[in-house]
Design a protein around this motif. Sequence first.
Motif, mmCIF file in Angstrom:
data_model
loop_
_atom_site.group_PDB
_atom_site.id
_atom_site.type_symbol
_atom_site.label_atom_id
_atom_site.label_comp_id
_atom_site.label_asym_id
_atom_site.label_seq_id
_atom_site.Cartn_x
_atom_site.Cartn_y
_atom_site.Cartn_z
ATOM 1 N N THR A 269 0.849 -1.185 0.000
ATOM 2 C CA THR A 269 0.000 0.000 0.000
ATOM 3 C C THR A 269 0.885 1.236 0.000
ATOM 4 O OG1 THR A 269 -1.819 -1.133 1.108
ATOM 5 C CG2 THR A 269 -1.758 1.253 1.317
ATOM 6 N N TYR A 270 0.560 2.204 -0.843
ATOM 7 C CA TYR A 270 1.380 3.420 -0.912
ATOM 8 C C TYR A 270 0.613 4.555 -1.565
ATOM 9 C CZ TYR A 270 2.286 1.831 -5.748
ATOM 10 O OH TYR A 270 2.152 1.412 -7.047
ATOM 11 N N GLY A 271 1.115 5.762 -1.357
ATOM 12 C CA GLY A 271 0.600 6.957 -2.024
ATOM 13 C C GLY A 271 1.645 7.491 -2.988
ATOM 14 N N LEU B 247 4.782 6.967 -12.348
ATOM 15 C CA LEU B 247 4.565 7.227 -10.930
ATOM 16 C C LEU B 247 5.732 8.003 -10.350
ATOM 17 C CD1 LEU B 247 3.192 3.922 -9.352
ATOM 18 C CD2 LEU B 247 1.931 6.030 -9.799
ATOM 19 N N SER B 248 5.428 8.826 -9.375
ATOM 20 C CA SER B 248 6.454 9.524 -8.605
ATOM 21 C C SER B 248 7.094 8.574 -7.602
ATOM 22 C CB SER B 248 5.814 10.692 -7.855
ATOM 23 O OG SER B 248 4.971 10.183 -6.818
ATOM 24 N N ASN B 249 8.023 9.095 -6.824
ATOM 25 C CA ASN B 249 8.431 8.400 -5.603
ATOM 26 C C ASN B 249 7.199 8.194 -4.733
ATOM 27 O OD1 ASN B 249 8.639 11.352 -5.457
ATOM 28 N ND2 ASN B 249 9.221 11.049 -3.317
ATOM 29 N N THR B 250 7.265 7.283 -3.800
ATOM 30 C CA THR B 250 6.063 6.870 -3.075
ATOM 31 C C THR B 250 6.170 7.134 -1.579
ATOM 32 O OG1 THR B 250 6.971 4.623 -2.928
ATOM 33 C CG2 THR B 250 5.470 5.078 -4.755
ATOM 34 N N LEU B 251 4.998 7.317 -0.970
ATOM 35 C CA LEU B 251 4.873 7.345 0.489
ATOM 36 C C LEU B 251 4.474 5.938 0.908
ATOM 37 C CD1 LEU B 251 3.319 10.029 2.757
ATOM 38 C CD2 LEU B 251 2.612 7.643 3.018
ATOM 39 N N THR B 252 5.322 5.290 1.703
ATOM 40 C CA THR B 252 5.145 3.874 2.017
ATOM 41 C C THR B 252 5.162 3.638 3.525
ATOM 42 O OG1 THR B 252 7.496 3.264 2.107
ATOM 43 C CG2 THR B 252 6.482 3.403 -0.089
ATOM 44 N N HIS B 253 5.138 2.347 3.883
ATOM 45 C CA HIS B 253 5.239 1.967 5.294
ATOM 46 C C HIS B 253 6.576 2.365 5.898
ATOM 47 C CE1 HIS B 253 7.338 -1.240 3.220
ATOM 48 N NE2 HIS B 253 7.800 -1.714 4.370
ATOM 49 N N PHE C 138 -2.577 9.595 -6.174
ATOM 50 C CA PHE C 138 -2.894 8.186 -6.434
ATOM 51 C C PHE C 138 -2.582 7.401 -5.166
ATOM 52 C CE2 PHE C 138 -1.385 3.975 -7.958
ATOM 53 C CZ PHE C 138 -2.496 3.569 -8.683
ATOM 54 N N HIS C 139 -3.542 6.589 -4.714
ATOM 55 C CA HIS C 139 -3.331 5.732 -3.541
ATOM 56 C C HIS C 139 -3.634 4.305 -3.956
ATOM 57 C CE1 HIS C 139 -3.279 4.750 0.835
ATOM 58 N NE2 HIS C 139 -4.129 3.800 0.455
ATOM 59 N N LEU C 140 -2.624 3.431 -3.893
ATOM 60 C CA LEU C 140 -2.783 2.014 -4.229
ATOM 61 C C LEU C 140 -2.856 1.203 -2.947
ATOM 62 C CD1 LEU C 140 -2.883 -0.073 -6.543
ATOM 63 C CD2 LEU C 140 -0.426 -0.359 -6.245
ATOM 64 N N HIS C 141 -3.817 0.282 -2.901
ATOM 65 C CA HIS C 141 -4.083 -0.518 -1.707
ATOM 66 C C HIS C 141 -3.907 -1.998 -2.045
ATOM 67 C CE1 HIS C 141 -7.124 -2.112 1.424
ATOM 68 N NE2 HIS C 141 -6.104 -1.631 2.104
ATOM 69 N N CYS C 142 -3.115 -2.711 -1.268
ATOM 70 C CA CYS C 142 -2.978 -4.171 -1.385
ATOM 71 C C CYS C 142 -2.469 -4.601 -2.757
ATOM 72 C CB CYS C 142 -4.316 -4.852 -1.090
ATOM 73 S SG CYS C 142 -4.902 -4.642 0.596
ATOM 74 N N GLU C 143 -1.370 -4.013 -3.201
ATOM 75 C CA GLU C 143 -0.844 -4.322 -4.530
ATOM 76 C C GLU C 143 -0.558 -5.814 -4.678
ATOM 77 O OE1 GLU C 143 2.510 -2.615 -7.611
ATOM 78 O OE2 GLU C 143 2.912 -2.488 -5.457
ATOM 79 N N GLY C 144 -1.099 -6.399 -5.755
ATOM 80 C CA GLY C 144 -0.819 -7.785 -6.082
ATOM 81 C C GLY C 144 -1.479 -8.813 -5.191
ATOM 82 N N VAL C 145 -2.384 -8.392 -4.330
ATOM 83 C CA VAL C 145 -3.083 -9.322 -3.432
ATOM 84 C C VAL C 145 -4.550 -9.378 -3.866
ATOM 85 C CG1 VAL C 145 -3.686 -9.876 -1.050
ATOM 86 C CG2 VAL C 145 -1.516 -8.724 -1.558
ATOM 87 N N PRO D 270 -4.270 -1.339 6.597
ATOM 88 C CA PRO D 270 -4.632 0.005 7.066
ATOM 89 C C PRO D 270 -3.832 1.088 6.329
ATOM 90 C CG PRO D 270 -3.042 -0.959 8.557
ATOM 91 C CD PRO D 270 -3.354 -2.020 7.520
ATOM 92 N N GLY D 271 -4.207 2.317 6.584
ATOM 93 C CA GLY D 271 -3.400 3.436 6.120
ATOM 94 C C GLY D 271 -4.086 4.323 5.105
ATOM 95 N N ALA D 272 -3.854 5.628 5.250
ATOM 96 C CA ALA D 272 -4.375 6.627 4.321
ATOM 97 C C ALA D 272 -3.256 7.600 3.973
ATOM 98 C CB ALA D 272 -5.549 7.385 4.938
ATOM 99 N N THR D 273 -3.327 8.151 2.765
ATOM 100 C CA THR D 273 -2.373 9.163 2.325
ATOM 101 C C THR D 273 -3.081 10.510 2.218
ATOM 102 O OG1 THR D 273 -1.306 7.479 0.949
ATOM 103 C CG2 THR D 273 -0.623 9.756 0.613
ATOM 104 N N TYR D 274 -2.440 11.548 2.722
ATOM 105 C CA TYR D 274 -2.928 12.921 2.589
ATOM 106 C C TYR D 274 -2.057 13.637 1.555
ATOM 107 C CZ TYR D 274 -5.429 12.159 7.026
ATOM 108 O OH TYR D 274 -6.257 11.693 8.017
ATOM 109 N N PHE D 275 -2.695 14.421 0.676
ATOM 110 C CA PHE D 275 -1.985 15.146 -0.379
ATOM 111 C C PHE D 275 -2.299 16.635 -0.283
ATOM 112 C CE2 PHE D 275 -2.724 10.864 -1.964
ATOM 113 C CZ PHE D 275 -1.525 10.520 -2.563
#
Length: 277
Positions: free
Chosen positions: A115-117, A135-141, A169-176, A183-188
């Motif tokens: 999951t990432y923003g 895609l840009s660099n990402t906000l991750t865990h 862009f917020h991707l949730h559970c990539e490849g699952v 969990p988790g939310a991204t603020y922009f």
Amino acid sequence: AVDTGAAALPSLAFANASFEGETTDWTLQSGVTDIDPGADATSAQAVQTGDALYESSDVFTAFEGDGALKMWGRFWGMQSFMYANQTLAIEPGAVVSVGAHAWHHRDDAIANPGTYGAIKVQFLDGNGRVLTEHLSNTLTHETPTDTWVPLAVTATAPYGTVAVRAGPFHLHCEGVWSECYDPGATYFDAMTIAQTATASPDGEYVFGSAETATGIIRSGRQFFMMRSGEPFAVNGLSMGRVTDELLASAASRGANAIRTYALGSVADDLAKAEAHG
């Protein structure tokens, strides 16, 4: 100011770039891998400085102004995304830079690698088809919580581009594909977009050569007929509209095959390209 004689670059700008007007001017979309026009895109919320944060006694503070955009997964139990975007007219070869600041809070942090923003940039053809996306660099865990971090991406529009679609862009559970509820939310906040230069569009000659600047080129997800380095028209039709399958087939079989597709008016150019390619 000093007049350098260089042509001014087209001006690009997001409307409501810091979400002071909530989600006005932004299109909210979602899906699994590609945008699904029939899918609800409700995992987004305009937030303001002073708003309560999810499962926390803390309150939100925007990076710029008072507004921001919060996005999270669709929680379908599998991969999903949220995408807030605006679409702006550009031309092939436009070098587009998009930026933002992103944030996640310790009480609702992104916790897992899938999951990432990010910022997503898509170049579109005249039919709305995605030619390339970036895609840009990402906000991750692994991104520190409670800290605004810059996101940035720069990309060049390929041949056939008429518009750029870009935004948070917020991707949730990539490849699952089952039982994933990370969990988790991204603020922009503080979105920016600009054309910073004009360059030769990205492309790979699959028939002919760059030396002759004539042949067939693959640019993004499309094939184009090229003459003197530019997509060209035959019988008044833009060759960018000829099917990818036709051009890929013709490229694989050479100038004689191309002649059978009623492109005889350019057969000499293509034969030269084939001889030098």
